[in-house]
Scaffold this active site. Structure first.
Site, PDB file in Angstrom:
ATOM      1  N   ASP A 130       3.579  -0.766  -5.009  1.00 36.02           N
ATOM      2  CA  ASP A 130       2.465  -1.519  -5.585  1.00 36.02           C
ATOM      3  C   ASP A 130       2.402  -1.363  -7.103  1.00 36.02           C
ATOM      4  OD1 ASP A 130       2.018  -2.259  -3.013  1.00 36.02           O
ATOM      5  OD2 ASP A 130       0.145  -1.148  -2.759  1.00 36.02           O
ATOM      6  N   HIS A 136       0.827  -1.219   0.000  1.00 41.54           N
ATOM      7  CA  HIS A 136       0.000   0.000   0.000  1.00 41.54           C
ATOM      8  C   HIS A 136       0.855   1.261   0.000  1.00 41.54           C
ATOM      9  CE1 HIS A 136      -3.815  -2.042   0.036  1.00 41.54           C
ATOM     10  NE2 HIS A 136      -3.374  -2.820   1.008  1.00 41.54           N
TER      11      HIS A 136
END
Length: 199
Positions: free
Chosen positions: A179, A174
């Site tokens: 990501d 996150h």
């Protein structure tokens, strides 16, 4: 008559972190991007996802936020209020980065799932720069790509149901750049995967 040559696509994996469900009332707090691949009439070529990347943390645009959404990224809105980039500046820098990376190609935003990230990204680009380097539809959803190749209903798809060899070995943190890089690897694996043979 020779077939018309299409411009290659430059596939850019994008991930955003935000403090609510929609842009406008809520804010995009960080934006990460990684050049994932090039695709043209001669085929698909994965890139090193760590080679060309972009990352910015942004100043919130409103006082509203959803605590649960904010907790996902762990970003500090108070810190971003003083240290985050102005959204207009960050979006101009991102647009310049995309255009420089995509010289001679058409950039395509790739996301997993693309719907949430694209909503914030496109809204911010139009709101703060007046245009999008991806146009209004240069968006590819990896979840749909997997569902199509696997012969599954879209709502049956989750990363946990995918064959392990498709997934990146990187953790999903996150953090938007982490990501984006992880999802660039997933995208390359999905494009190389022949899919599930249907009966």
């Amino acid at each position: 008559m020779a077939p018309r040559r299409v411009r290659p696509s430059l596939c850019i994996s994008v991930d955003i972190e935000a403090d609510g469900p929609i842009p406008g009332p809520y804010s995009m707090l960080s934006l990460g991007a990684s050049v994932a691949a090039t695709q043209d009439a001669d085929g698909f070529r994965a890139a090193d996802p760590e080679e060309r990347t972009f990352y910015r943390e942004l100043r919130p645009i409103s006082e509203e936020f959803v605590p649960e959404a904010l907790a996902v990224s762990g970003l500090d809105r108070d810190r971003l209020g003083t240290e985050g980039a102005e959204p207009a500046e960050a979006m101009r820098e991102f647009t310049d980065w995309v255009r420089e990376a995509a010289v001679g190609a058409q950039p395509v935003m790739c996301g997993y799932p693309a719907s949430y990230d694209w909503t914030f990204l496109y809204w911010y680009l139009i709101r703060f720069t007046g245009s999008s380097p991806f146009g209004h539809s240069g968006c590819l959803d990896m979840k749909t790509l997997y569902a199509t190749k696997a012969g599954l209903p879209l709502r049956a798809v989750a990363k946990g149901t995918m064959p392990r060899e498709l997934l990146s070995r990187r953790r999903h943190t996150h953090h938007a750049l982490d990501d984006a890089i992880e999802q660039a690897e997933l995208f390359a694996n999905l494009m190389a995967w022949p899919g599930t043979s249907l009966p």
